[in-house]
Design a protein around this motif. Structure first.
Motif, PDB file in Angstrom:
ATOM      1  N   UNK A 292       0.801  -1.228   0.000  1.00  0.00           N
ATOM      2  CA  UNK A 292       0.000   0.000   0.000  1.00  0.00           C
ATOM      3  C   UNK A 292       0.831   1.274   0.000  1.00  0.00           C
ATOM      4  N   UNK A 293       1.930   1.285   0.751  1.00  0.00           N
ATOM      5  CA  UNK A 293       2.737   2.507   0.745  1.00  0.00           C
ATOM      6  C   UNK A 293       4.203   2.262   0.396  1.00  0.00           C
ATOM      7  N   UNK A 294       4.480   1.064  -0.162  1.00  0.00           N
ATOM      8  CA  UNK A 294       5.828   0.716  -0.640  1.00  0.00           C
ATOM      9  C   UNK A 294       6.877   0.776   0.462  1.00  0.00           C
ATOM     10  N   UNK A 295       6.495   0.404   1.684  1.00  0.00           N
ATOM     11  CA  UNK A 295       7.457   0.347   2.777  1.00  0.00           C
ATOM     12  C   UNK A 295       8.508  -0.722   2.512  1.00  0.00           C
ATOM     13  N   UNK A 296       9.647  -0.568   3.166  1.00  0.00           N
ATOM     14  CA  UNK A 296      10.713  -1.571   3.080  1.00  0.00           C
ATOM     15  C   UNK A 296      10.974  -2.127   4.478  1.00  0.00           C
ATOM     16  N   UNK A 297      10.815  -3.434   4.639  1.00  0.00           N
ATOM     17  CA  UNK A 297      11.054  -4.087   5.922  1.00  0.00           C
ATOM     18  C   UNK A 297      12.334  -4.925   5.942  1.00  0.00           C
ATOM     19  N   UNK A 298      13.113  -4.884   4.879  1.00  0.00           N
ATOM     20  CA  UNK A 298      14.318  -5.696   4.797  1.00  0.00           C
ATOM     21  C   UNK A 298      15.274  -5.427   5.954  1.00  0.00           C
ATOM     22  N   UNK A 299      15.975  -6.438   6.448  1.00  0.00           N
ATOM     23  CA  UNK A 299      16.069  -7.806   5.911  1.00  0.00           C
ATOM     24  C   UNK A 299      14.958  -8.734   6.400  1.00  0.00           C
ATOM     25  N   UNK A 300      13.923  -8.173   6.996  1.00  0.00           N
ATOM     26  CA  UNK A 300      12.839  -8.992   7.529  1.00  0.00           C
ATOM     27  C   UNK A 300      11.910  -9.459   6.419  1.00  0.00           C
ATOM     28  N   UNK A 301      11.362 -10.634   6.579  1.00  0.00           N
ATOM     29  CA  UNK A 301      10.275 -11.096   5.719  1.00  0.00           C
ATOM     30  C   UNK A 301       8.963 -10.610   6.306  1.00  0.00           C
ATOM     31  N   UNK A 302       7.939 -10.601   5.476  1.00  0.00           N
ATOM     32  CA  UNK A 302       6.624 -10.265   5.995  1.00  0.00           C
ATOM     33  C   UNK A 302       6.291  -8.791   5.905  1.00  0.00           C
ATOM     34  N   UNK A 303       5.056  -8.489   6.277  1.00  0.00           N
ATOM     35  CA  UNK A 303       4.517  -7.146   6.124  1.00  0.00           C
ATOM     36  C   UNK A 303       3.425  -6.931   7.161  1.00  0.00           C
ATOM     37  N   UNK A 304       2.902  -5.740   7.213  1.00  0.00           N
ATOM     38  CA  UNK A 304       1.768  -5.457   8.095  1.00  0.00           C
ATOM     39  C   UNK A 304       0.709  -6.545   7.944  1.00  0.00           C
ATOM     40  N   UNK A 305       0.107  -6.933   9.053  1.00  0.00           N
ATOM     41  CA  UNK A 305      -1.008  -7.884   9.117  1.00  0.00           C
ATOM     42  C   UNK A 305      -0.579  -9.338   9.246  1.00  0.00           C
ATOM     43  N   UNK A 306       0.729  -9.647   9.126  1.00  0.00           N
ATOM     44  CA  UNK A 306       1.122 -11.042   9.372  1.00  0.00           C
ATOM     45  C   UNK A 306       2.180 -11.118  10.464  1.00  0.00           C
ATOM     46  N   UNK A 307       2.443 -12.357  10.919  1.00  0.00           N
ATOM     47  CA  UNK A 307       3.300 -12.538  12.084  1.00  0.00           C
ATOM     48  C   UNK A 307       4.735 -12.910  11.748  1.00  0.00           C
ATOM     49  N   UNK A 308       5.116 -12.792  10.488  1.00  0.00           N
ATOM     50  CA  UNK A 308       6.540 -12.793  10.186  1.00  0.00           C
ATOM     51  C   UNK A 308       7.143 -11.519  10.789  1.00  0.00           C
ATOM     52  N   UNK A 309       8.459 -11.475  10.918  1.00  0.00           N
ATOM     53  CA  UNK A 309       9.095 -10.354  11.608  1.00  0.00           C
ATOM     54  C   UNK A 309       8.712  -9.000  11.009  1.00  0.00           C
ATOM     55  N   UNK A 310       8.524  -8.952   9.700  1.00  0.00           N
ATOM     56  CA  UNK A 310       8.187  -7.682   9.065  1.00  0.00           C
ATOM     57  C   UNK A 310       6.848  -7.112   9.478  1.00  0.00           C
ATOM     58  N   UNK A 311       5.997  -7.918  10.089  1.00  0.00           N
ATOM     59  CA  UNK A 311       4.706  -7.428  10.543  1.00  0.00           C
ATOM     60  C   UNK A 311       4.705  -6.939  11.973  1.00  0.00           C
ATOM     61  N   UNK A 312       5.673  -7.406  12.792  1.00  0.00           N
ATOM     62  CA  UNK A 312       5.619  -7.120  14.224  1.00  0.00           C
ATOM     63  C   UNK A 312       6.903  -6.526  14.806  1.00  0.00           C
ATOM     64  N   UNK A 313       7.973  -6.519  14.032  1.00  0.00           N
ATOM     65  CA  UNK A 313       9.245  -5.951  14.505  1.00  0.00           C
ATOM     66  C   UNK A 313       9.425  -4.600  13.846  1.00  0.00           C
ATOM     67  N   UNK A 314       9.669  -3.560  14.626  1.00  0.00           N
ATOM     68  CA  UNK A 314       9.505  -2.199  14.126  1.00  0.00           C
ATOM     69  C   UNK A 314      10.664  -1.287  14.536  1.00  0.00           C
ATOM     70  N   UNK A 315      10.789  -0.128  13.866  1.00  0.00           N
ATOM     71  CA  UNK A 315      11.734   0.892  14.331  1.00  0.00           C
ATOM     72  C   UNK A 315      11.359   1.304  15.755  1.00  0.00           C
ATOM     73  N   UNK A 316      12.359   1.404  16.642  1.00  0.00           N
ATOM     74  CA  UNK A 316      12.043   1.523  18.067  1.00  0.00           C
ATOM     75  C   UNK A 316      13.270   2.102  18.774  1.00  0.00           C
ATOM     76  N   UNK A 317      13.144   3.286  19.366  1.00  0.00           N
ATOM     77  CA  UNK A 317      14.242   3.793  20.191  1.00  0.00           C
ATOM     78  C   UNK A 317      13.693   4.614  21.344  1.00  0.00           C
ATOM     79  N   UNK A 318      14.530   4.790  22.369  1.00  0.00           N
ATOM     80  CA  UNK A 318      14.180   5.605  23.525  1.00  0.00           C
ATOM     81  C   UNK A 318      15.394   6.420  23.948  1.00  0.00           C
ATOM     82  N   UNK A 319      15.145   7.660  24.345  1.00  0.00           N
ATOM     83  CA  UNK A 319      16.216   8.508  24.869  1.00  0.00           C
ATOM     84  C   UNK A 319      15.792   9.058  26.224  1.00  0.00           C
TER      85      UNK A 319
END
Length: 465
Positions: A292-319
């Motif tokens: 839908x928006x041509x996101x890139x999840x590499x090197x993860x497989x998968x995409x939004x809506x599924x439980x491969x890493x690309x669907x549930x592992x995300x950019x994440x930081x805290x300061x």
């Protein structure tokens, strides 16, 4: 003589002043972007996207290389974030689109949302003396009873639905029934459409909230709808990416605007001298939709809506300069469930002051006070579909085909299914999912019953009965 007395009085109270400063509650800014790809930020390794403000912020704190959300779609993920609890604890697992429903539908849209029995992080922090604000996409219930100002937030500027235009809707369009909750709201039932690009507006309003409450402490959630569809952009932003075309070019422009808006927030904190005592957390609500928006999840497989890493592992930081090290990449699994205990502990609350939460206070982990990982186990579930990570192993359970097993440490892209190689591990992990889910109530709403009824024959197949 008076000056001598004043001098000794100053010496007497000096330790108290330092103590009060040391114990001052930190401000908290939680930034949630929408549908962002795992690899679509400079701090995640992108050489294409331009995200200087976010890159700088990430470098001043901790990047979580294995940061997870609790759902592969928006609304359940946000329910987990805002409560610090697996959403399955309160039956919020199946529904994502909580918006306009046909009047003949069995699903009553206005009655669907974060259960009123659940307290939000804003509820707890408000009780602890924080000013609380929410800016942007709510998506936790459209009915008035679910409104942010009734869920612990003092101030709200945003919209209740799951998506909307980045620009003002014509008045004629707003009169259509399905547009009821896409309107821009300034408080409770005070409607006015945005006068300029939504992403910039949300950054500006979040900065104004900081200015207003600069004496602190304050807690704000800035819930950008960027980079969710519709793919709407400012031409001057996409012009900075002449090498791209199509959706990818639009996404780059929208991501640039997102970074700019985050920069507005960061600069305001710096301007007011609040950066050192402010926790900033940044995360996407789920993996990027590569279609839908041509996101890139590499090197993860998968995409939004599924439980491969690309669907549930995300950019994440805290300061948090006063609490977290700078420039650290933390490579143990963490979850958005951890925001709750981390924020509340920093605010001075104790575990007995709030409901059972499924996350962990991350401060001792990133400071190496606690050498083990925050989570030995993480779960995801929607009806029959489920996933379970235990250490480096991850099992994915499907409704319509055999389970898959991966070693994430050795196979980040999940290309080597080891289910047939380790059948005993599959069986044991499958049973742990069942043990976990059996303690939760049935989903409050069921979209498609054929995926929700547990299949006894399938249980027999995995020797769970």
């Amino acid at each position: 003589m008076k000056n001598v007395v004043r001098f000794f009085l100053a010496l007497l109270f000096l330790p108290l002043c330092f103590s009060a400063r040391a114990e001052k509650k930190p401000n908290i800014v939680l930034i949630i972007c929408d549908d962002a790809g795992f690899a679509d930020f400079g701090f995640q390794g992108s050489k294409i996207m331009k995200t200087p403000h976010l890159d700088k912020a990430c470098a001043s704190g901790v990047r979580f290389a294995e940061g997870y959300v609790t759902s592969a779609v928006c609304a359940p993920s946000r329910a987990g974030i805002i409560t610090g609890r697996y959403q399955q604890r309160f039956g919020y697992e199946q529904i994502n689109i909580i918006g306009y429903m046909d009047k003949n539908s069995a699903l009553k849209g206005e009655n669907m949302g974060l259960p009123e029995s659940e307290k939000t992080l804003a509820n707890y922090l408000k009780e602890a003396g924080y000013a609380t604000g929410f800016f942007g996409k709510w998506h936790l219930g459209d009915g008035d009873q679910f409104h942010p100002t009734k869920r612990g937030f003092d101030e709200f500027i945003g919209f209740r639905d799951g998506s909307r235009s980045y620009f003002a809707y014509p008045e004629k369009e707003l009169k259509k029934p399905h547009m009821k909750y896409k309107r821009m709201e300034w408080g409770y039932k005070k409607f006015k459409e945005p006068e300029y690009y939504m992403t910039d507006l949300l950054g500006d309003e979040a900065a104004k909230f900081i200015e207003k409450h600069k004496e602190g402490p304050f807690f704000e959630i800035v819930s950008f709808n960027a980079v969710h569809t519709p793919l709407e952009y400012l031409p001057e932003d996409t012009a900075q990416f002449p090498e791209l075309n199509g959706k990818r070019k639009v996404l780059a422009g929208m991501t640039l605007a997102l970074d700019r808006a985050c920069g507005t927030i960061f600069n305001k904190l710096e301007e007011l001298g609040l950066s050192d005592n402010t926790i900033i957390a940044f995360v996407s609500d789920n993996g990027g939709p590569t279609d839908k928006n041509a996101s890139c999840n590499l090197p993860l497989s998968g995409t939004k809506s599924n439980y491969l890493e690309g669907g549930i592992r995300v950019p994440f930081f805290m300061t948090w300069p006063a609490g977290f090290p700078a420039g650290l990449t933390y490579d143990q699994p963490v979850s958005t469930l951890d925001f709750g205990p981390t924020f509340l502990k920093a605010a001075g609350l104790k575990a007995q002051d709030y409901k059972i939460m499924d996350g962990k206070d991350l401060k001792p982990f990133v400071n190496a006070v606690t050498p083990n990982a925050p989570h030995d186990e993480l779960y995801w579930k929607k009806a029959e579909r489920a996933a379970f990570r235990e250490g480096d192993w991850k099992l994915i359970r499907y409704a319509d085909r055999p389970a898959e097993l991966y070693n994430i440490a050795e196979d980040i892209s999940e290309t080597n299914d080891l289910a047939l190689t380790y059948p005993d591990k599959v069986r044991k992990m499958y049973k742990k999912i069942w043990e976990w889910e059996r303690h939760h109530p049935a989903p409050l709403w069921i979209i498609d019953r054929k995926w929700d009824v547990y299949d006894l024959e399938r249980m027999d197949k995995y020797h769970l009965k």
